[in-house]
Design a protein around this motif. Structure first.
Motif, mmCIF file in Angstrom:
data_model
loop_
_atom_site.group_PDB
_atom_site.id
_atom_site.type_symbol
_atom_site.label_atom_id
_atom_site.label_comp_id
_atom_site.label_asym_id
_atom_site.label_seq_id
_atom_site.Cartn_x
_atom_site.Cartn_y
_atom_site.Cartn_z
ATOM 1 N N PHE A 1 7.084 20.808 -0.793
ATOM 2 C CA PHE A 1 6.972 20.151 -1.775
ATOM 3 C C PHE A 1 7.563 18.614 -2.489
ATOM 4 N N ILE A 2 8.871 19.628 -3.099
ATOM 5 C CA ILE A 2 9.868 18.360 -3.496
ATOM 6 C C ILE A 2 9.462 17.310 -2.326
ATOM 7 N N GLY B 1 13.459 42.248 4.494
ATOM 8 C CA GLY B 1 11.978 41.741 3.467
ATOM 9 C C GLY B 1 12.380 40.322 2.516
ATOM 10 N N SER B 2 13.353 40.748 1.697
ATOM 11 C CA SER B 2 13.723 39.912 0.368
ATOM 12 C C SER B 2 14.005 38.929 0.747
ATOM 13 N N SER B 3 15.098 38.783 1.810
ATOM 14 C CA SER B 3 15.551 37.736 2.070
ATOM 15 C C SER B 3 14.404 36.341 2.759
ATOM 16 N N LEU B 4 14.033 37.085 3.218
ATOM 17 C CA LEU B 4 12.700 36.518 3.985
ATOM 18 C C LEU B 4 12.154 35.650 2.835
ATOM 19 N N LEU C 1 10.117 30.698 0.399
ATOM 20 C CA LEU C 1 9.840 30.134 -1.104
ATOM 21 C C LEU C 1 11.050 29.000 -0.811
ATOM 22 N N THR C 2 12.225 28.943 -0.557
ATOM 23 C CA THR C 2 12.658 27.874 -0.637
ATOM 24 C C THR C 2 12.938 26.633 0.334
ATOM 25 N N ILE C 3 12.061 26.998 1.378
ATOM 26 C CA ILE C 3 11.547 26.565 2.627
ATOM 27 C C ILE C 3 10.340 25.316 1.901
#
Length: 238
Positions: free
Chosen positions: A35-36, A20-23, A28-30
């Motif tokens: 956004f960037i 779950g944490s990895s997901l 968030l990374t995506i």
């Protein structure tokens, strides 16, 4: 009888927690990456728009110089400029209260050649509301234009902006030697006038915002940002 204790699937719960944490981290990374990416695209679009405005204002500057050249080439535009806003022009023309300096450039305002002004002599009147000005001074009565050549609606501007990057500029130098029919400088390099002017060298052109400052070279050669005319003072006397 002793009952056997069933061990809890702790390792499975920990595995699910880690998944779950990895997901969440991946999501968030995506999201941050998207956004960037959007910011980069927006910055590029703004840069392209800015480059397009610079190119448009450069093209418009040439057209404005040509228009102002044509307008000043009509003596009526200068005759139409006999208003109190051009008090310095009248002072140099008459030498009252003091004569002017042939080495100095003076700001003025150029009025549209149409409709023609009827001048009956005497003091130059106040400029009526609505009379179209087509060029102003370098430092006073500034007149700004948009990248497409339209007049800026904000008449309170004191410096060019990206929205209004072009400034139509007109200045004059008095000529106090020679005669009214053939005005000449009093000395080759110019000097103080002892009386009213016999003529005027009038430079008209367009300055352009580059970076954070107005650039105006006053180059009067082919493709330059200005044009120059020499007029006899007779044009303004009657």
């Amino acid at each position: 009888m002793v009952k056997a204790r069933v061990p809890q699937p702790r390792s499975s719960m920990s595995l699910y927690g880690r998944q779950g944490s990895s997901l969440i981290l991946m999501v968030l990374t995506i999201a941050v990456g998207m956004f960037i990416g959007q910011m980069i695209v927006m910055a590029r679009e703004l840069e392209v728009l800015k480059e397009a405005n610079v190119a448009a204002s450069q093209e418009t500057r040439f057209h404005l110089v040509s228009f102002l050249d044509s307008a000043l080439g009509q003596e009526m535009a200068l005759r139409n400029s006999r208003y109190s806003v051009n008090a310095l022009l009248r002072r140099c023309l008459t030498g009252v209260p003091t004569p002017c300096d042939e080495r100095q450039s003076y700001d003025m305002v150029l009025i549209s050649p149409t409709p023609p002004m009827v001048y009956q002599g005497g003091a130059w009147p106040e400029l009526p509301a609505g009379v179209p000005m087509i060029a102003g001074g370098l430092d006073s009565n500034k007149l700004f234009f948009t990248p497409t050549g339209g007049r800026c609606f904000d008449t309170t501007l004191t410096a060019p902006t990206e929205a209004c990057p072009l400034q139509a500029i007109i200045q004059f130098k008095p000529i106090c030697g020679g005669t009214l029919s053939s005005p000449e400088l009093t000395v080759p390099e110019g000097g103080n006038c002892l009386k009213g002017a016999t003529g005027f060298d009038i430079t008209i052109g367009v300055g352009k915002l580059l970076g954070n400052q107005l650039v105006y070279h006053q180059k009067t050669d082919s493709g330059g940002d200005a044009k120059i005319y020499r007029f006899s003072a007779l044009i303004l006397k009657y």
